[in-house]
Design an enzyme around this catalytic site. Sequence first.
Site, PDB file in Angstrom:
ATOM      1  N   ASN A   9       0.864  -1.187   0.000  1.00 47.36           N
ATOM      2  CA  ASN A   9       0.000   0.000   0.000  1.00 47.36           C
ATOM      3  C   ASN A   9       0.898   1.233   0.000  1.00 47.36           C
ATOM      4  O   ASN A   9       1.505   1.561   1.011  1.00 47.36           O
ATOM      5  CB  ASN A   9      -0.894  -0.032   1.252  1.00 47.36           C
ATOM      6  CG  ASN A   9      -1.735   1.225   1.397  1.00 47.36           C
ATOM      7  OD1 ASN A   9      -1.831   2.031   0.470  1.00 47.36           O
ATOM      8  ND2 ASN A   9      -2.341   1.398   2.565  1.00 47.36           N
ATOM      9  N   LYS A  11       0.098   4.260  -0.218  1.00 44.20           N
ATOM     10  CA  LYS A  11      -0.538   5.459   0.376  1.00 44.20           C
ATOM     11  C   LYS A  11      -0.305   6.663  -0.544  1.00 44.20           C
ATOM     12  O   LYS A  11      -0.239   6.484  -1.764  1.00 44.20           O
ATOM     13  CB  LYS A  11      -0.012   5.678   1.794  1.00 44.20           C
ATOM     14  CG  LYS A  11      -0.151   4.414   2.653  1.00 44.20           C
ATOM     15  CD  LYS A  11       0.021   4.655   4.105  1.00 44.20           C
ATOM     16  CE  LYS A  11      -0.158   3.333   4.848  1.00 44.20           C
ATOM     17  NZ  LYS A  11      -0.112   3.474   6.286  1.00 44.20           N
ATOM     18  N   HIS A  96      -9.569   1.274   4.811  1.00 46.24           N
ATOM     19  CA  HIS A  96      -8.307   1.429   5.539  1.00 46.24           C
ATOM     20  C   HIS A  96      -8.533   2.358   6.738  1.00 46.24           C
ATOM     21  O   HIS A  96      -9.330   3.296   6.660  1.00 46.24           O
ATOM     22  CB  HIS A  96      -7.236   1.997   4.599  1.00 46.24           C
ATOM     23  CG  HIS A  96      -5.873   1.957   5.210  1.00 46.24           C
ATOM     24  ND1 HIS A  96      -5.446   2.918   6.088  1.00 46.24           N
ATOM     25  CD2 HIS A  96      -4.871   1.053   5.104  1.00 46.24           C
ATOM     26  CE1 HIS A  96      -4.213   2.600   6.487  1.00 46.24           C
ATOM     27  NE2 HIS A  96      -3.847   1.472   5.907  1.00 46.24           N
ATOM     28  N   GLU A  98      -6.917   4.741   7.846  1.00 43.23           N
ATOM     29  CA  GLU A  98      -6.711   6.171   7.570  1.00 43.23           C
ATOM     30  C   GLU A  98      -7.951   6.770   6.926  1.00 43.23           C
ATOM     31  O   GLU A  98      -8.286   7.931   7.168  1.00 43.23           O
ATOM     32  CB  GLU A  98      -5.461   6.353   6.691  1.00 43.23           C
ATOM     33  CG  GLU A  98      -4.202   6.129   7.522  1.00 43.23           C
ATOM     34  CD  GLU A  98      -3.018   5.558   6.761  1.00 43.23           C
ATOM     35  OE1 GLU A  98      -2.995   5.628   5.522  1.00 43.23           O
ATOM     36  OE2 GLU A  98      -2.109   5.036   7.442  1.00 43.23           O
ATOM     37  N   GLU A 168      -5.643  -4.876  10.768  1.00 44.81           N
ATOM     38  CA  GLU A 168      -4.616  -3.850  10.970  1.00 44.81           C
ATOM     39  C   GLU A 168      -4.929  -3.028  12.207  1.00 44.81           C
ATOM     40  O   GLU A 168      -5.678  -2.048  12.122  1.00 44.81           O
ATOM     41  CB  GLU A 168      -4.594  -2.911   9.764  1.00 44.81           C
ATOM     42  CG  GLU A 168      -4.627  -3.649   8.454  1.00 44.81           C
ATOM     43  CD  GLU A 168      -4.063  -2.817   7.321  1.00 44.81           C
ATOM     44  OE1 GLU A 168      -3.583  -3.422   6.399  1.00 44.81           O
ATOM     45  OE2 GLU A 168      -4.091  -1.582   7.410  1.00 44.81           O
ATOM     46  N   GLY A 174       2.317   2.284  11.018  1.00 49.14           N
ATOM     47  CA  GLY A 174       3.195   3.432  10.771  1.00 49.14           C
ATOM     48  C   GLY A 174       4.153   3.782  11.894  1.00 49.14           C
ATOM     49  O   GLY A 174       5.027   4.618  11.717  1.00 49.14           O
ATOM     50  N   SER A 214       3.137  -1.938  10.465  1.00 52.05           N
ATOM     51  CA  SER A 214       4.586  -1.960  10.703  1.00 52.05           C
ATOM     52  C   SER A 214       5.234  -3.289  10.296  1.00 52.05           C
ATOM     53  O   SER A 214       6.178  -3.748  10.948  1.00 52.05           O
ATOM     54  CB  SER A 214       4.908  -1.629  12.163  1.00 52.05           C
ATOM     55  OG  SER A 214       4.404  -0.347  12.492  1.00 52.05           O
TER      56      SER A 214
HETATM   57  P1  PGA Z   1       2.694   0.438   7.753  1.00 55.12           P
HETATM   58  O1  PGA Z   1       1.270   0.641   7.082  1.00 55.12           O
HETATM   59  O2  PGA Z   1       3.260  -0.841   7.220  1.00 55.12           O
HETATM   60  O3  PGA Z   1       3.486   1.652   7.329  1.00 55.12           O
HETATM   61  O4  PGA Z   1       2.470   0.377   9.230  1.00 55.12           O
HETATM   62  C1  PGA Z   1       0.403  -0.442   6.993  1.00 55.12           C
HETATM   63  C2  PGA Z   1      -0.953   0.018   6.554  1.00 55.12           C
HETATM   64  O5  PGA Z   1      -1.340   1.160   6.813  1.00 55.12           O
HETATM   65  O6  PGA Z   1      -1.671  -0.743   5.946  1.00 55.12           O
END
Ligand code: PGA
Length: 256
Positions: A9, A11, A96, A98, A168, A174, A214
């Site tokens: 992803n 983003k 997601h 976010e 998640e 993140g 992460s």
């Molecule tokens: P990250 O993001 O690996 O940077 O923690 C994962 C996600 O948001 O799906």
Amino acid sequence: MRRILIVGNWKMHKTASEAADLVHRLSVLVPKADGVDVILAPPFTALHAVAQALPRSSPFTLAAQNLHWEDQGAFTGEVSAPMLKELGCRSVIVGHSERRRLFRESDAEINQKVLAALRHELRPILCLGETLPEREAGRTEEVVTGQLLGGLAGTSKDGLLMVTLSYEPVWAIGGGRAAPPGQVTLVHERLRAVIAREWGSEAAQAIRILYGGSVSTTNVGGFLASPQVDGALVGGACLDPQSFATIIGLAQGAAR
Ligand code: PGA
């Protein structure tokens, strides 16, 4: 047996030309990925460039990071499933954290997006996860079950077989603080039990449930060692071609 799936992803990173460059570098490092599935989810604006940059024999398929539930209309700034299909997307990330947190997406909206994706034979990758206060209040199971049932309301068993889930935990995204694989396994078992109850045990055995939050070259092996974890949704680490290639290699090593 469920094939391992790794999703990158991106983003809101990479312009179209930067995306093409990343894909060229990744394609040299990963000319094939036998035994696993790999999906790239660049921003909308880079989908065309990535599709063009992928070699014909590429093991990667394309996903979008979001969609609107209507096919067309007066929805300024939105992008629909038919538009994504024409760009070569086979899947789409939906719900997601976010989007839920920063753009206030509700389970009802997420459900409409899942149904729109299914109508157009785009495979939804539905994200679920609790916040830290929800976890600390012992509400993880309740929250993810609610997101699962809300997001998939009205989905037939055939539709469900097109869906991938990605668990998640919001607190793990993140920040470099991944969830312990043991905790993830428990949540995945719970999700599978709910699917078995609602859609039957065949669907529960077939659906892939990924972990996201992460994920890195150093911890992905621990997640994939759990038979409950069918892959990973990778954010930050997928932007570095070497790291993402290493993660794909480790997934191949863990292939079932
Ligand atoms: P990250 O993001 O690996 O940077 O923690 C994962 C996600 O948001 O799906």
